[in-house]
Write a protein that holds these residues in place. Structure first.
Motif, PDB file in Angstrom:
ATOM      1  N   ILE A 234     -21.855  25.613   5.873  1.00  0.00           N
ATOM      2  CA  ILE A 234     -21.875  26.909   6.562  1.00  0.00           C
ATOM      3  C   ILE A 234     -22.127  27.951   5.477  1.00  0.00           C
ATOM      4  N   ILE A 235     -23.113  28.818   5.704  1.00  0.00           N
ATOM      5  CA  ILE A 235     -23.441  29.864   4.731  1.00  0.00           C
ATOM      6  C   ILE A 235     -23.214  31.209   5.423  1.00  0.00           C
ATOM      7  N   TYR A 236     -22.526  32.127   4.720  1.00  0.00           N
ATOM      8  CA  TYR A 236     -22.125  33.409   5.322  1.00  0.00           C
ATOM      9  C   TYR A 236     -23.032  34.543   4.839  1.00  0.00           C
ATOM     10  N   ARG A 237     -23.325  35.464   5.758  1.00  0.00           N
ATOM     11  CA  ARG A 237     -24.198  36.585   5.415  1.00  0.00           C
ATOM     12  C   ARG A 237     -23.648  37.396   4.237  1.00  0.00           C
ATOM     13  N   GLU A 238     -22.328  37.606   4.247  1.00  0.00           N
ATOM     14  CA  GLU A 238     -21.747  38.441   3.194  1.00  0.00           C
ATOM     15  C   GLU A 238     -21.583  37.689   1.869  1.00  0.00           C
ATOM     16  N   GLY A 239     -22.050  36.453   1.828  1.00  0.00           N
ATOM     17  CA  GLY A 239     -21.964  35.660   0.591  1.00  0.00           C
ATOM     18  C   GLY A 239     -20.974  34.517   0.737  1.00  0.00           C
ATOM     19  N   GLY A 240     -21.174  33.480  -0.039  1.00  0.00           N
ATOM     20  CA  GLY A 240     -20.268  32.332  -0.028  1.00  0.00           C
ATOM     21  C   GLY A 240     -20.704  31.281   0.987  1.00  0.00           C
ATOM     22  N   TYR A 241     -20.159  30.091   0.818  1.00  0.00           N
ATOM     23  CA  TYR A 241     -20.479  29.001   1.744  1.00  0.00           C
ATOM     24  C   TYR A 241     -19.384  27.946   1.672  1.00  0.00           C
ATOM     25  N   CYS A 242     -19.369  27.029   2.638  1.00  0.00           N
ATOM     26  CA  CYS A 242     -18.501  25.858   2.522  1.00  0.00           C
ATOM     27  C   CYS A 242     -19.313  24.648   2.964  1.00  0.00           C
ATOM     28  N   GLU A 243     -18.843  23.465   2.583  1.00  0.00           N
ATOM     29  CA  GLU A 243     -19.631  22.267   2.901  1.00  0.00           C
ATOM     30  C   GLU A 243     -18.732  21.062   3.140  1.00  0.00           C
ATOM     31  N   HIS A 244     -19.312  20.048   3.782  1.00  0.00           N
ATOM     32  CA  HIS A 244     -18.625  18.768   3.962  1.00  0.00           C
ATOM     33  C   HIS A 244     -19.690  17.683   3.784  1.00  0.00           C
ATOM     34  N   PRO A 245     -19.381  16.619   3.027  1.00  0.00           N
ATOM     35  CA  PRO A 245     -20.418  15.636   2.670  1.00  0.00           C
ATOM     36  C   PRO A 245     -20.865  14.695   3.789  1.00  0.00           C
ATOM     37  N   GLY A 246     -20.197  14.731   4.945  1.00  0.00           N
ATOM     38  CA  GLY A 246     -20.602  13.836   6.035  1.00  0.00           C
ATOM     39  C   GLY A 246     -19.938  12.479   5.910  1.00  0.00           C
ATOM     40  N   TYR A 247     -20.263  11.582   6.839  1.00  0.00           N
ATOM     41  CA  TYR A 247     -19.630  10.253   6.888  1.00  0.00           C
ATOM     42  C   TYR A 247     -20.692   9.176   6.887  1.00  0.00           C
ATOM     43  N   GLU A 248     -20.369   8.063   6.205  1.00  0.00           N
ATOM     44  CA  GLU A 248     -21.300   6.943   6.189  1.00  0.00           C
ATOM     45  C   GLU A 248     -20.972   6.036   7.373  1.00  0.00           C
ATOM     46  N   VAL A 249     -21.957   5.766   8.208  1.00  0.00           N
ATOM     47  CA  VAL A 249     -21.748   4.914   9.395  1.00  0.00           C
ATOM     48  C   VAL A 249     -22.937   3.968   9.551  1.00  0.00           C
ATOM     49  N   GLU A 250     -22.812   3.005  10.452  1.00  0.00           N
ATOM     50  CA  GLU A 250     -23.931   2.096  10.760  1.00  0.00           C
ATOM     51  C   GLU A 250     -24.806   2.778  11.805  1.00  0.00           C
ATOM     52  N   THR A 251     -25.867   3.431  11.361  1.00  0.00           N
ATOM     53  CA  THR A 251     -26.698   4.220  12.285  1.00  0.00           C
ATOM     54  C   THR A 251     -27.633   3.325  13.103  1.00  0.00           C
ATOM     55  N   VAL A 252     -27.633   3.586  14.428  1.00  0.00           N
ATOM     56  CA  VAL A 252     -28.503   2.832  15.335  1.00  0.00           C
ATOM     57  C   VAL A 252     -29.622   3.741  15.850  1.00  0.00           C
ATOM     58  N   ASP A 253     -29.267   5.000  16.189  1.00  0.00           N
ATOM     59  CA  ASP A 253     -30.224   5.914  16.816  1.00  0.00           C
ATOM     60  C   ASP A 253     -29.743   7.337  16.542  1.00  0.00           C
ATOM     61  N   THR A 254     -30.579   8.130  15.855  1.00  0.00           N
ATOM     62  CA  THR A 254     -30.147   9.493  15.511  1.00  0.00           C
ATOM     63  C   THR A 254     -30.444  10.509  16.624  1.00  0.00           C
ATOM     64  N   THR A 255     -31.025  10.069  17.746  1.00  0.00           N
ATOM     65  CA  THR A 255     -31.353  11.011  18.823  1.00  0.00           C
ATOM     66  C   THR A 255     -30.103  11.787  19.234  1.00  0.00           C
ATOM     67  N   GLY A 256     -30.197  13.113  19.161  1.00  0.00           N
ATOM     68  CA  GLY A 256     -29.085  13.947  19.623  1.00  0.00           C
ATOM     69  C   GLY A 256     -27.955  14.129  18.623  1.00  0.00           C
ATOM     70  N   ALA A 257     -28.126  13.637  17.369  1.00  0.00           N
ATOM     71  CA  ALA A 257     -27.042  13.811  16.377  1.00  0.00           C
ATOM     72  C   ALA A 257     -26.782  15.303  16.140  1.00  0.00           C
ATOM     73  N   GLY A 258     -27.869  16.049  16.004  1.00  0.00           N
ATOM     74  CA  GLY A 258     -27.731  17.491  15.768  1.00  0.00           C
ATOM     75  C   GLY A 258     -27.095  18.186  16.962  1.00  0.00           C
ATOM     76  N   ASP A 259     -27.361  17.703  18.159  1.00  0.00           N
ATOM     77  CA  ASP A 259     -26.789  18.310  19.372  1.00  0.00           C
ATOM     78  C   ASP A 259     -25.294  17.986  19.482  1.00  0.00           C
ATOM     79  N   ALA A 260     -24.957  16.737  19.164  1.00  0.00           N
ATOM     80  CA  ALA A 260     -23.534  16.366  19.170  1.00  0.00           C
ATOM     81  C   ALA A 260     -22.801  17.204  18.127  1.00  0.00           C
ATOM     82  N   PHE A 261     -23.440  17.371  16.963  1.00  0.00           N
ATOM     83  CA  PHE A 261     -22.853  18.153  15.865  1.00  0.00           C
ATOM     84  C   PHE A 261     -22.588  19.593  16.310  1.00  0.00           C
ATOM     85  N   ILE A 262     -23.614  20.266  16.865  1.00  0.00           N
ATOM     86  CA  ILE A 262     -23.417  21.689  17.206  1.00  0.00           C
ATOM     87  C   ILE A 262     -22.500  21.818  18.435  1.00  0.00           C
TER      88      ILE A 262
END
Ligand code: ATP
Length: 321
Positions: A234-262
């Protein structure tokens, strides 16, 4: 609890039953309900939020299938209209060996693109409401104009507008038309979610941090930047950001990953009574941790909506790490 409205396409994704082949060579497909606004509304509802999808379906069997699945997941369908003028949209997808996709869309036009502003005229938006939209339905159409009307009403009410460009180039006359529409509508958003694959295309800037800075147009306060298996920031307009490295999983199909995320980010916003920007500022790392878990888990199953994890699965997954 804030209400979430999503506007745009609901369609059937035909997911291949075999991986690693080009679209033209695939012999079998499995129908799955999809379309980013439908997926996001479903993810938010499955996690426990109140979701309303604004779209139109054909009076065909695929429209029936979409409506049934959305209702079964708890999405409010009061503003979903049906038309005989066009069919429900279809998208055929191929997956390479890593789960990445190629698309062929059938919408000439599809029912969603004929969604008229009269369908939303009696919605009264409130300050607490969240609105999410993408770029697939910003091609010239009644639906594009309905986006303008809804966005304006939500902004007037003091609600929060979230834009996930979700670029699908095969739908556009050329790249420039897509880029122009994305840039035009970005200006109406408070929060922009963008993936690493989209950033340079939208901004025309190669350097990652300069490109992210260029997204802070007009109202944009926060950029949420996703990086597939490498997590999100997440990046903020007034400066600064935070992050998370994600998780390692056995991926079968990435369809909709971004939608599930948001959808998961939106649930973190709708289930908290603090002002939206304060939540993203104060709880940013926790918002990303939760949304990365939901995004990662969604890649372990096929489909966009059927792959969204329920709260117990998310708890079990995060406590096992
Ligand atoms: P899409 O268009 O495929 O729906 P996107 O391009 O909008 O997705 P991504 O950055 O691919 O967004 O993915 C969103 C989030 O989902 C990532 O930030 C991450 O948390 C999770 N994710 C996606 N792919 C994977 C993966 N292969 N392994 C683990 N997590 C993943």
């Amino acid at each position: 609890m804030r209400r979430l409205y999503t506007i745009g396409e609901a369609l059937i994704d035909f997911i291949p039953t075999e991986k690693g082949k080009k679209l033209k060579d695939i012999n079998g497909f499995e129908p799955q309900v999809g379309g980013a606004p439908a997926n996001v509304a479903a993810a938010h509802a499955i996690l426990g939020g109140e979701s309303h999808l604004l779209t139109q379906l054909g009076t065909d069997a695929f429209g029936d299938r979409i409506l049934e699945l959305l209702e079964s997941k708890g999405v409010h369908t009061d503003y979903i209209t049906r038309t005989r003028q066009a069919n429900t949209g279809l998208a055929f997808v191929s997956l390479d060996d890593t789960g990445n996709r190629d698309f062929s869309f059938y919408r000439n036009p599809s029912a969603d693109l004929l969604y008229d502003e009269s369908a939303v005229s009696d919605i009264e938006f409130h300050k607490a409401d969240l609105l999410h939209f993408c770029s697939v339905d910003l091609v010239e159409s009644d639906m594009k104009e309905t986006h303008r009307v809804v966005i304006e009403k939500v902004r007037e009410a003091g609600g929060t507008v979230v834009f996930d460009p979700n670029i699908r180039l095969p739908l556009w006359e050329d790249e420039n038309a897509c880029r122009e529409a994305v840039r035009e509508f970005m200006k109406f958003a408070d929060i922009v979610k963008v993936s690493d694959e989209e950033l340079e295309f939208i901004t025309g800037i190669q350097d990652e941090s300069d490109a992210v800075s260029a997204l802070f147009a007009d109202h944009v306060e926060t950029v949420i930047y996703t990086k597939g298996p490498s997590g999100s920031e997440i990046i903020y307009r007034e400066g600064g950001y935070c992050e998370h490295p994600g998780y390692e999983v056995e991926t079968v199909d990435t369809t909709g990953a971004g939608d599930a995320f948001i959808g998961a980010v939106l649930y973190q916003l709708s289930s908290n009574t603090k002002p939206v920007m304060e939540i993203l500022r104060e709880n940013g790392p926790e918002v990303l941790r939760f949304a990365n878990a939901v995004g990662a888990l969604s890649t372990t199953r096929k489909g966009a909506i059927t792959s969204i994890p329920v709260p117990d699965e998310i708890d079990a997954f995060t406590s096992s790490i």
